[in-house]
Design a protein around this motif. Structure first.
Motif, PDB file in Angstrom:
ATOM      1  N   VAL A  28       0.866  -1.175   0.000  1.00  0.00           N
ATOM      2  CA  VAL A  28       0.000   0.000   0.000  1.00  0.00           C
ATOM      3  C   VAL A  28       0.903   1.225   0.000  1.00  0.00           C
ATOM      4  CG1 VAL A  28      -1.819   1.262   1.201  1.00  0.00           C
ATOM      5  CG2 VAL A  28      -1.853  -1.251   1.177  1.00  0.00           C
ATOM      6  N   ALA A  29       0.839   1.998  -1.086  1.00  0.00           N
ATOM      7  CA  ALA A  29       1.742   3.131  -1.277  1.00  0.00           C
ATOM      8  C   ALA A  29       1.184   4.443  -0.732  1.00  0.00           C
ATOM      9  CB  ALA A  29       2.058   3.289  -2.766  1.00  0.00           C
ATOM     10  N   TRP A  30      -0.135   4.631  -0.809  1.00  0.00           N
ATOM     11  CA  TRP A  30      -0.738   5.859  -0.285  1.00  0.00           C
ATOM     12  C   TRP A  30      -2.217   5.618  -0.027  1.00  0.00           C
ATOM     13  CZ3 TRP A  30      -4.535   9.450  -1.761  1.00  0.00           C
ATOM     14  CH2 TRP A  30      -4.559  10.628  -1.002  1.00  0.00           C
ATOM     15  N   THR A  31      -2.682   6.126   1.114  1.00  0.00           N
ATOM     16  CA  THR A  31      -4.077   5.980   1.515  1.00  0.00           C
ATOM     17  C   THR A  31      -4.678   7.348   1.751  1.00  0.00           C
ATOM     18  OG1 THR A  31      -3.545   3.878   2.591  1.00  0.00           O
ATOM     19  CG2 THR A  31      -5.626   4.930   3.210  1.00  0.00           C
ATOM     20  N   GLY A  32      -5.678   7.678   0.961  1.00  0.00           N
ATOM     21  CA  GLY A  32      -6.401   8.931   1.137  1.00  0.00           C
ATOM     22  C   GLY A  32      -7.743   8.688   1.793  1.00  0.00           C
ATOM     23  N   GLN A  36      -7.106   4.888  -2.761  1.00  0.00           N
ATOM     24  CA  GLN A  36      -5.862   4.297  -2.280  1.00  0.00           C
ATOM     25  C   GLN A  36      -5.038   3.793  -3.463  1.00  0.00           C
ATOM     26  OE1 GLN A  36      -6.330   0.592   0.055  1.00  0.00           O
ATOM     27  NE2 GLN A  36      -5.173   1.710   1.619  1.00  0.00           N
ATOM     28  N   VAL A  37      -3.705   3.869  -3.338  1.00  0.00           N
ATOM     29  CA  VAL A  37      -2.777   3.395  -4.370  1.00  0.00           C
ATOM     30  C   VAL A  37      -1.977   2.226  -3.796  1.00  0.00           C
ATOM     31  CG1 VAL A  37      -0.825   3.999  -5.855  1.00  0.00           C
ATOM     32  CG2 VAL A  37      -2.577   5.721  -5.338  1.00  0.00           C
ATOM     33  N   THR A  38      -1.957   1.106  -4.531  1.00  0.00           N
ATOM     34  CA  THR A  38      -1.148  -0.036  -4.139  1.00  0.00           C
ATOM     35  C   THR A  38      -0.244  -0.440  -5.304  1.00  0.00           C
ATOM     36  OG1 THR A  38      -2.692  -1.751  -4.876  1.00  0.00           O
ATOM     37  CG2 THR A  38      -2.988  -0.898  -2.643  1.00  0.00           C
ATOM     38  N   LEU A 110       2.387  -3.949 -11.626  1.00  0.00           N
ATOM     39  CA  LEU A 110       1.278  -3.031 -11.852  1.00  0.00           C
ATOM     40  C   LEU A 110       0.981  -2.246 -10.593  1.00  0.00           C
ATOM     41  CD1 LEU A 110      -1.999  -4.636 -11.122  1.00  0.00           C
ATOM     42  CD2 LEU A 110      -0.215  -6.237 -11.804  1.00  0.00           C
ATOM     43  N   TYR A 111       0.212  -1.183 -10.775  1.00  0.00           N
ATOM     44  CA  TYR A 111      -0.331  -0.512  -9.607  1.00  0.00           C
ATOM     45  C   TYR A 111      -1.835  -0.494  -9.727  1.00  0.00           C
ATOM     46  CZ  TYR A 111      -0.409   3.918 -12.333  1.00  0.00           C
ATOM     47  OH  TYR A 111      -0.606   4.895 -13.274  1.00  0.00           O
ATOM     48  N   ALA A 112      -2.479  -0.448  -8.569  1.00  0.00           N
ATOM     49  CA  ALA A 112      -3.941  -0.441  -8.507  1.00  0.00           C
ATOM     50  C   ALA A 112      -4.387   0.756  -7.688  1.00  0.00           C
ATOM     51  CB  ALA A 112      -4.444  -1.730  -7.873  1.00  0.00           C
ATOM     52  N   ILE A 113      -5.455   1.382  -8.151  1.00  0.00           N
ATOM     53  CA  ILE A 113      -6.090   2.469  -7.416  1.00  0.00           C
ATOM     54  C   ILE A 113      -7.489   1.993  -7.056  1.00  0.00           C
ATOM     55  CG2 ILE A 113      -6.910   4.857  -7.503  1.00  0.00           C
ATOM     56  CD1 ILE A 113      -4.658   5.364  -9.576  1.00  0.00           C
ATOM     57  N   PRO A 121      -3.641   0.985   5.698  1.00  0.00           N
ATOM     58  CA  PRO A 121      -2.570   1.866   5.241  1.00  0.00           C
ATOM     59  C   PRO A 121      -1.181   1.274   5.489  1.00  0.00           C
ATOM     60  CG  PRO A 121      -3.951   2.962   6.892  1.00  0.00           C
ATOM     61  CD  PRO A 121      -4.428   1.562   6.755  1.00  0.00           C
ATOM     62  N   GLY A 122      -0.297   1.439   4.504  1.00  0.00           N
ATOM     63  CA  GLY A 122       1.088   1.024   4.649  1.00  0.00           C
ATOM     64  C   GLY A 122       1.316  -0.479   4.674  1.00  0.00           C
ATOM     65  N   LEU A 123       0.288  -1.264   4.504  1.00  0.00           N
ATOM     66  CA  LEU A 123       0.404  -2.720   4.578  1.00  0.00           C
ATOM     67  C   LEU A 123       1.304  -3.250   3.465  1.00  0.00           C
ATOM     68  CD1 LEU A 123      -0.717  -5.189   6.148  1.00  0.00           C
ATOM     69  CD2 LEU A 123      -2.501  -5.319   4.400  1.00  0.00           C
TER      70      LEU A 123
END
Length: 159
Positions: A28-32, A36-38, A110-113, A121-123
């Motif tokens: 998990v790269a960023w959590t709003g 969220q971006v992973t 890949l990345y997923a939103i 978060p941060g997992l």
């Protein structure tokens, strides 16, 4: 490249570089508050895993490797199929069964939103087995400060 989830604070990072260098099943790269971006890396011959997120739209973008995307209304009704590779994006509407299978000879990066937020978060989950375990144990839950549907339904997994 190290990416640290500092959400919901402002953030910027080189997403293509981070995605290509990521070697975990999911980070998990960023959590709003609303999305969220992973980052994900799928080994050769493996897949994300056939699943459906009843309340979550998903956007995926491939930055390395090649594979096949399947989607449909039910796990045994996958009417959409597309070969995908570097530069392709995949849009998964909430409630749609989907999988991305690595058919290439290198890891599929890949990345997923997710919208709304879907993971803790941060997992960092090294493998898909870690991801399954964390979900079963209730470790992989969105934080209370995110906006979630009023009546959320659990994810569905094939099998």
């Amino acid at each position: 490249m190290t990416v640290q989830d500092n959400g919901p604070d402002p953030n910027a990072f080189h997403i293509e570089k981070a995605t290509r260098e990521n070697d975990t099943y999911r980070t998990v790269a960023w959590t709003g508050k609303y999305l969220q971006v992973t980052l994900m890396s799928i080994p050769v011959g493996e897949s994300i895993g056939l699943e459906a997120h009843p309340d979550t739209d998903q956007f995926l973008r491939l930055d390395a490797g090649s594979g096949r995307c399947v989607m449909g209304a039910a796990e045994d009704e996958l009417t959409f199929e597309q070969e995908v590779s570097d530069g392709w994006s995949i849009q998964v509407p909430a409630g749609t069964w989907h999988d991305v299978i690595n058919t290439g000879d290198e890891p599929l990066r890949l990345y997923a939103i997710y919208a709304p937020v879907h993971h803790a978060p941060g997992l960092v989950q090294q493998t898909d087995e870690d991801a399954e375990r964390d979900e079963e144990l209730g470790v992989d839950e969105p934080p209370a400060w995110t906006v979630q549907p009023e009546e959320s339904q659990p994810d569905q997994h094939a099998g």
